[in-house]
Design a protein around this motif. Structure first.
Motif, PDB file in Angstrom:
ATOM      1  N   PHE A   1     -44.590  34.090  19.873  1.00 19.93           N
ATOM      2  CA  PHE A   1     -43.494  33.261  20.381  1.00 19.93           C
ATOM      3  C   PHE A   1     -42.346  34.115  20.906  1.00 19.93           C
ATOM      4  O   PHE A   1     -41.693  33.741  21.878  1.00 19.93           O
ATOM      5  CB  PHE A   1     -43.033  32.271  19.310  1.00 19.93           C
ATOM      6  N   SER A   2     -42.111  35.264  20.282  1.00 23.79           N
ATOM      7  CA  SER A   2     -41.069  36.155  20.811  1.00 23.79           C
ATOM      8  C   SER A   2     -41.439  36.608  22.219  1.00 23.79           C
ATOM      9  O   SER A   2     -40.568  36.743  23.082  1.00 23.79           O
ATOM     10  CB  SER A   2     -40.919  37.394  19.933  1.00 23.79           C
ATOM     11  N   ILE A   3     -42.746  36.842  22.454  1.00 23.72           N
ATOM     12  CA  ILE A   3     -43.164  37.264  23.784  1.00 23.72           C
ATOM     13  C   ILE A   3     -42.927  36.137  24.791  1.00 23.72           C
ATOM     14  O   ILE A   3     -42.417  36.369  25.886  1.00 23.72           O
ATOM     15  CB  ILE A   3     -44.652  37.699  23.762  1.00 23.72           C
ATOM     16  N   TYR A   4     -43.236  34.904  24.390  1.00 22.15           N
ATOM     17  CA  TYR A   4     -42.962  33.760  25.280  1.00 22.15           C
ATOM     18  C   TYR A   4     -41.492  33.734  25.690  1.00 22.15           C
ATOM     19  O   TYR A   4     -41.147  33.706  26.868  1.00 22.15           O
ATOM     20  CB  TYR A   4     -43.248  32.432  24.567  1.00 22.15           C
ATOM     21  N   VAL A   5     -40.641  33.723  24.657  1.00 23.91           N
ATOM     22  CA  VAL A   5     -39.206  33.604  24.927  1.00 23.91           C
ATOM     23  C   VAL A   5     -38.721  34.820  25.706  1.00 23.91           C
ATOM     24  O   VAL A   5     -37.936  34.709  26.650  1.00 23.91           O
ATOM     25  CB  VAL A   5     -38.425  33.455  23.602  1.00 23.91           C
ATOM     26  N   GLY A   6     -39.246  35.989  25.341  1.00 19.43           N
ATOM     27  CA  GLY A   6     -38.864  37.218  26.036  1.00 19.43           C
ATOM     28  C   GLY A   6     -39.217  37.153  27.511  1.00 19.43           C
ATOM     29  O   GLY A   6     -38.430  37.581  28.360  1.00 19.43           O
TER      30      GLY A   6
END
Lengths: 502, 148
Positions: free
Chosen positions: A355-360
């Protein structure tokens, strides 16, 4: 559930430190993308060693920032000096440069920025919705499917990079051969080490990548000596008007979708995506003859597609561990450094990271838009940095970067060795990117081939009896035979043309 | 005979073909180990056979080109500079373990910039020192990578 997880990831990314790293990543990416000779892939390879000392999420998200910025940055030099700063920007030169020549360089960069942003956001949205489903499907994949995917990925990348499918495959197989060196993972038997203790662990991944993308490029640039160019255009009036953006909307959205799709195919990346998008925009245009003379449509088609690739390429990389293009192949190194294995299990065990990669990725696109519109002038000036000084500086970074992983001089030797190998291969027109994919897919291909043949008790027919692998292998054969088929078709048409004209 | 040696597909393909034969036979010497299933030598042999077939195709292509009198188009490069750079890098690799990062890097940068004709020494020397110290402080101190 989804919303909660996204919100908690937003919390992680919006920490000042992570945010700063991401912003730095995007800015550095634009720099690497914009300067001809330095590519997005090189930027990621050089900065991977840094992620070693960072938290996994912060480090990987920084690389995502470099990725987005790098692909976009290529458009700046495409417009200003007609050299794509990164291979994906090739199609942007066709309309971007003529537009710059007319004194509208600022506008051209503005169009490129906005369409890159829209393409990137579309791909991020598709990534967020498609990846979890694909991960669920991938959970059911066994060794047979994984081996077929590896072969398929290698054949796609071979058919799009370089000018010959055979040479691409050669480069890919050499890459796989590289991964054989070291201890066999099943029996711990040393293979191809010739008694050298340093090689027991095999060729370390990150120095290999830095060699193939940093050192090789450095040697090539020095060898070709074609780094003399001068920016003469003025860059102003970057932000286009709303009505102008509206006119380009349909091309941009289609470009973003096409880019995401091409990116999601294992192996195919930005250059091919922007080519397809440009071609389809021209064919469906009311005035196809204007393409290539400097119209915004051409820039929008190319740039939306190559930034659309970013989210798309992350889909197979995260769900299967099979990178969608060259940059994501290198990015896998950052996962390895932290002992993370991309694949369906990543979505269960490290959901917060995903999810951090998505938001990033979403945030990287927003930052890219801001930096692009505000800083275009500055980035244009950076193009005039003397390469005679920049290139040696890059070479020092390759040395420090490869040393940093294990503090072992052997890694520097590996890096230099692979740089030279890449250079020598380019003398035979053997492309480097399939080799990288070979290195990434080698261990996966071997483990799954052995696994599959263990299940089938040594019979190769298992790859033809399983439906998914059968489809992938048929596609592989078609890709390999395509040049011959299309060549034969052309000859047939020529012959027919001759007979009718007589 | 000269045109045979000038054709890169013919020469390169032949080298790769020889390499794949060597790779295949070296793979056969890998001890089998005791596993049920495919031995460690299996995958290397598989790759060697594929590479052999592919490089044979390239050799044939090269022969066709020679007979047709055509050539693979390759950009001319300054191999002398690349070779000198390679030697410099090797020298760096050995020197930096004894002289340390800062001294070696400064000398290396000065030599590379001279090779690339970056300008006069008055300009090159300070630039080299600045780059070296910047890298040292960012990586060595900032990111705590122990540089010798």
């Amino acid at each position: 559930m989804l919303v909660e997880q996204i919100l908690s990831a937003v919390g992680v990314i919006f920490e000042p430190y992570s945010l700063l790293l991401l912003a730095a990543g995007v800015a550095l990416g634009i720099l690497f993308g914009a300067i001809p000779g330095l590519t997005a892939t090189m930027g990621v390879a050089l900065l991977i060693p840094l992620t070693f000392v960072l938290e996994p999420a912060a480090g990987i998200v920084m690389l995502v920032g470099i990725y987005c910025g790098g692909i976009y940055g290529g458009s700046i030099s495409a417009v200003l000096v007609s050299i794509p700063g990164t291979p994906s920007g090739m199609m942007t030169t066709l309309d971007g440069y003529p537009m710059g020549q007319r004194g509208e360089a600022g506008k051209a960069i503005g169009y490129a920025t906005i369409s890159s942003f829209i393409g990137g956001i579309i791909s991020a949205i598709i990534l967020i919705f498609a990846a979890p489903y694909l991960a669920k499907i991938a959970l059911q994949f066994g060794p047979v499917e994984y081996f077929a995917i590896a072969v398929f990925g290698l054949s796609i990348i071979s058919s799009v990079s370089g000018d010959s499918f055979v040479k691409g495959m050669i480069s890919g197989v050499i890459g796989m051969m590289v991964t054989v060196v070291g201890m066999d993972y099943v029996t711990s038997t040393p293979r191809f080490t010739f008694g050298t203790v340093a090689l027991l662990a095999g060729f370390t991944f990150i120095p290999t990548m830095i060699g193939l993308f940093g050192m090789r490029e450095f040697l090539l640039q020095v060898g070709t000596e074609n780094y003399k160019y001068q920016v003469e255009q003025k860059v102003d009036k970057v932000i286009p008007s709303l009505s102008e953006i509206k006119k380009l909307m349909s091309i941009t959205i289609r470009g973003g979708l096409l880019g995401t799709f091409v990116g999601a195919l294992p192996g195919a990346g930005g250059p091919i995506a922007s080519f397809i998008s440009y071609d389809s925009a021209r064919k469906s245009s009311k005035h196809p003859e204007k393409f290539g003379t400097g119209i915004p449509d051409g820039i929008a088609a190319s740039e939306s597609a190559n930034n659309g690739v970013t989210g798309g390429a992350l889909i197979p990389m995260l769900t299967l561990g099979v990178p969608g293009d060259g940059v994501t192949a290198v990015m896998l190194g950052a996962f390895m450094v932290h002992n993370l294995r991309p694949g369906p299990m990543l979505f269960q065990n490290n959901a917060d990271l995903v999810f951090s990669i998505y938001v990033g990725l979403v945030l990287a696109n927003v930052l890219m838009l801001i930096f692009g519109l505000m800083g275009a002038k500055l980035f244009a000036r950076i193009l005039n940095l003397p390469m005679e000084i920049l290139l040696p500086f890059i070479s020092v970074l390759t040395i420090v970067g490869s040393y940093a992983i294990r503090n072992n001089p052997v890694d520097i030797a590996i890096m230099i060795g692979f740089g030279l190998l890449g250079y020598l291969m380019s003398e035979l027109k053997l492309p480097a990117i399939p080799m990288v994919l070979g290195i990434v897919l080698g261990p996966m291909a071997e483990a799954n081939l052995r696994g599959a043949l263990l299940i089938s008790k040594g019979s190769w027919l298992i790859f033809l009896t399983e439906p998914i692998s059968l489809i992938l292998l048929i596609l592989t054969v078609v890709l390999g035979a395509w040049p011959f088929l299309s060549g034969a078709l052309r000859k047939k048409q020529e012959l027919e043309g001759n007979t009718t004209s007589e | 005979m000269n045109k045979w040696f000038k054709n890169r597909d013919f020469i390169g393909g032949s080298i790769l073909l020889i390499f794949s034969v060597w790779f295949y036979f070296t793979a056969q010497t890998i001890p089998k180990g005791n596993v049920s299933g495919m031995p460690p030598s299996f995958f290397p042999s598989f790759l060697a056979i594929i590479l052999g077939i592919l490089s044979f195709i390239v050799v044939i292509k090269g022969i066709k080109q020679i007979l047709a009198g055509s050539q693979l188009k390759i950009e001319r490069k300054n191999h002398k500079n690349v070779f000198l750079l390679f030697l410099l890098l090797i020298a760096y690799l050995f020197a930096f373990q004894y002289l340390g990062f800062i001294v070696t890097t400064i000398i290396y940068l000065i030599l590379v910039m001279l090779l690339l004709k970056a300008g006069k020494l008055v300009k090159i020397v300070p630039i080299s020192i600045i780059i070296t110290l910047a890298v040292y402080y960012i990586f060595g101190v900032g990111f705590k990578i122990p540089l010798p």
